[in-house]
Design a protein around this motif. Structure first.
Motif: not given
Length: 194
Positions: A159-185
């Protein structure tokens, strides 16, 4: 509705049976209910692999399938983590899932959902297909639930390994969303210039 989407739906329909088997295991302490819950969850893990495989083999990838498959995963995993935490006091397992694990799993999915909603409201097009980190997250979370149900000795490590993947993937999805909004702007191809 094609075959792959029916498989995805079967995962959603399995959720109440999984919860009921946990409840009865908690109430009656009869091992048969633990094996029921384990069997149901194992069925959902197998169907998660099978629906993608069926869609590829039969060339039946659909827009609804792109939404239904991750939705089934999220509903299943959130329910599994929440109910295993809720029943932690009465389930006769050696290892009890900590609140922080449940909090991070749910928070990541809520943040992703909120991000998709914001992008939708701004009419920003973004590819929501899962990346390798998202797939590792889903796999590690499913493995954590299976190992909890098996009452496996090294479950906390997983479950600690799952936490690492969960946090890493969450941050990458946030980055992807921010990049898409920046392109939009900036008036890129996915948006309008001001």
């Amino acid at each position: 509705m094609n075959f792959a989407n029916k498989i995805s739906l079967s995962r959603i329909f399995a959720i109440p049976f999984f919860i009921a088997s946990l409840y009865y295991y908690c109430w009656f302490k009869d091992e048969i209910f633990r094996w029921f819950s384990l069997g149901i969850f194992l069925f959902t893990v197998i169907t998660d692999f099978a629906d993608g495989l069926a869609a590829r083999i039969r060339k039946e990838k659909t827009s609804i399938g792109k939404i239904l498959d991750p939705l089934a995963d999220k509903l299943l995993l959130i329910n599994a983590f929440v109910w295993l935490y809720y029943f932690r006091g009465c389930l006769p397992f050696k290892y009890r899932i900590p609140f922080v694990v449940v909090l991070i799993v749910i928070s990541r999915d809520l943040i992703i959902l909120l991000g998709v909603l914001i992008l939708f409201l701004f009419k920003v097009e973004i590819d929501i297909s899962p990346n390798i980190w998202g797939k590792l997250t889903t796999f590690s979370q499913m493995l954590t639930i299976l190992l909890l149900l098996f009452d496996f000795k090294y479950t906390p490590l997983f479950w600690n390994l799952a936490l690492v993947f969960t946090i890493a993937s969450g941050l990458l999805y946030i980055k992807r969303g921010i990049t898409a909004l920046n392109i939009f702007d900036l008036g890129g191809k996915n948006g309008r210039s001001k």
